[in-house]
Design an enzyme around this catalytic site. Structure first.
Site, short mmCIF file in Angstrom:
data_model
loop_
_atom_site.label_atom_id
_atom_site.label_comp_id
_atom_site.label_asym_id
_atom_site.label_seq_id
_atom_site.Cartn_x
_atom_site.Cartn_y
_atom_site.Cartn_z
CB SER A 57 -0.87 0.06 1.26
OG SER A 57 -1.89 -0.90 1.18
CD GLU A 64 1.41 19.06 -9.30
OE1 GLU A 64 1.76 18.12 -8.55
OE2 GLU A 64 2.21 19.85 -9.81
CB SER A 65 -4.26 15.92 -5.47
OG SER A 65 -5.04 17.09 -5.35
CG HIS A 70 -4.76 0.24 -1.27
ND1 HIS A 70 -4.13 0.47 -0.08
CD2 HIS A 70 -5.49 1.35 -1.56
CE1 HIS A 70 -4.46 1.67 0.36
NE2 HIS A 70 -5.29 2.23 -0.52
CB CYS A 85 -6.20 19.99 -8.39
SG CYS A 85 -4.80 20.29 -7.35
CG ASP A 229 23.36 -14.53 9.05
OD1 ASP A 229 24.25 -14.74 9.87
OD2 ASP A 229 22.15 -14.73 9.29
N1 SPD Z 1 11.92 -13.97 12.63
C1 SPD Z 1 13.33 -14.10 12.68
C2 SPD Z 1 13.82 -15.44 13.06
C3 SPD Z 1 15.30 -15.53 13.13
C4 SPD Z 1 15.89 -16.40 12.14
N2 SPD Z 1 17.32 -16.55 12.12
C5 SPD Z 1 18.07 -15.41 11.82
C6 SPD Z 1 19.40 -15.78 11.24
C7 SPD Z 1 20.49 -15.00 11.81
N3 SPD Z 1 21.74 -15.66 11.64
#
Ligand code: SPD
Length: 427
Positions: A57, A64-65, A70, A85, A229
């Site tokens: 959303s 102009e408005s 959505h 407008c 990560d």
């Molecule tokens: N909702 C988040 C849950 C966490 C998941 N793991 C995160 C990874 C970090 N290494």
């Protein structure tokens, strides 16, 4: 004959649009702002929210408005309002959006707003205000409000982000994205859920690893399931007693994205003690050798999509068997405030496998997860005590030497204190 009006309102139905675009908050914001600019409007501000699991959303406020939208990606549908407008021709915006969204069918209803012959003009003098507005108006600059929202049906956590998307790949398992939030820096999102951010990742990664490692005498062999990560292995490898870390991550795109864009989190992937396997952690555990690991860490995402099996009895039974006689399992345990059901079920599973008194819970705080209150859940095999430290001086020295930012000897013990409502959830 049509009388003179203050504004023009086009109510648009865009149908059979590209579902992926309908779910992409950054693309929709760009297209809506582009639609306004193309028609010669002066953009003042844009505010866009993405809703998990899907839908966007947003509003572009123009001199102009406004233009508003959505979307329902599951229907390939966008409801769009073009309210203008002055001289602006909103049909130019209409054509632009039709093209950007790949709308195969559409309809539009145009109506005049504020029919002048029905209104009575008063003597409110706006001449000076118009002059002031012209002074500060700068078509090159407008405020962007693009929001990423991690939510269930009743609660949400929203982060405002810059709109920049550094990585966006639909892997065979999930949508992997690196976005940039204003408050917490770059963040990894998997399927619209926040996984980690540059500025608060240390809460999670220090707490998933150090309490368990300090509860074992000389932890040598560690297994990590998930953790793509790299933050968890980075923390484990601070401990010199550790001789080998095996990490099994199902999604190579997560590793690649984090290596490229979150290098301070993904900093240990080349460590000589690390064996990195890109494969299914659930299958890996089925074939894992018994009595092999001092510590198993399950750093998975939430129990939907590829991480669902990481919450099953079979998986944790395999983990139990793969632990040495004296060993610790730590699992990402969800939130007792956000997803009580998954939280309680996981503890039930761990109590069932490890024993009623061997499934303690450690609570900690993550600002970027919904409700902020999060948990790691333990399975203790053999005679291991996690909630009381044997040598708090050793911990204090380590914390100091490594420059840890969340974990310390007091946090260790405090995190195992269980609020009464949580005790009740897992009784
Ligand atoms: N909702 C988040 C849950 C966490 C998941 N793991 C995160 C990874 C970090 N290494």
């Amino acid at each position: 004959m049509m009388s003179k009006a203050l504004g023009n309102h086009i109510l648009v139905e865009f149908m059979n649009c590209e579902p992926h675009i309908m779910n992409d908050v950054a693309a929709i914001e760009r297209d809506m702002v582009g639609a306004a600019q193309k028609a010669g409007a002066t953009v003042i501000n844009s505010t866009f929210h993405h809703f998990s699991p899907y839908g966007v959303s947003g509003v572009v406020v123009i001199q102009e408005s406004h233009l508003a939208i959505h979307t329902w990606p599951e229907y390939g549908y966008a409801a769009v309002d073009l309210f203008t407008c002055g001289e602006m021709n909103a049909w130019i915006s209409f054509d632009h959006l039709k093209e950007c969204f790949g709308a195969k069918s559409y309809s539009a209803l145009e109506m005049k707003r504020g029919s002048v012959n029905l209104l009575t003009r008063n003597d409110f003098d706006i001449t000076t205000m118009r002059q002031k507005a012209a002074e500060w108006r700068n078509p090159e600059f407008f405020t962007r409000n693009v929001w990423f929202t991690d939510k269930d049906d009743d609660q949400a956590l929203s982060l405002r982000f810059t709109g920049d998307v550094f990585y966006d790949v639909q892997s065979p398992f999930q949508r992997v994205r690196i976005l940039e939030s204003y408050k917490y820096g770059k963040m990894l999102a998997l399927d619209d859920m926040v996984m980690t951010t540059e500025k608060d990742e240390f809460h999670y990664h220090e707490m998933i690893s150090h309490p368990a490692l300090f509860s074992l005498d000389e932890p040598k062999d560690v297994l990590v399931i998930g953790g793509g990560d790299g933050g968890t292995v980075r923390e484990i490898l601070r401990h010199t007693s550790v001789q080998s870390v095996t990490m099994v991550e199902i999604d190579g795109h997560v590793i690649e994205a984090c290596k490229q864009f979150l290098p301070n989190i993904a900093s240990a992937f080349n460590h000589p003690k690390l064996k990195l396997i890109v494969d299914d952690g659930i299958a890996f555990m089925k074939n894992a050798k018994a009595n092999s690991y001092d510590l198993i860490i399950v750093d998975g995402s939430d129990p939907v999509g590829p991480a669902e099996g990481l919450f099953s009895v079979d998986f944790y039974t395999n983990c139990y068997n793969a632990l040495k006689e004296k060993g610790v399992l730590v699992a990402q345990g969800e939130s007792p405030k956000f997803n009580e059901k998954a939280f309680a079920e996981l503890n039930k599973t761990l109590q069932h496998i490890f024993g009623k008194n061997n499934a303690p819970i450690s609570l900690f705080f993550v600002p970027t997860y919904p409700t902020g209150m999060w948990s790691f859940q333990y399975g203790l095999k053999g005679n291991v005590a996690v909630s009381r430290l044997k040598d708090s001086f050793r911990v204090a020295a380590f914390v100091n030497q490594e420059g840890l930012r969340y974990y310390n000897e007091n946090i260790h013990e405090a995190s195992f204190a269980t609020p009464n409502f949580v005790k009740k959830l897992v009784e």
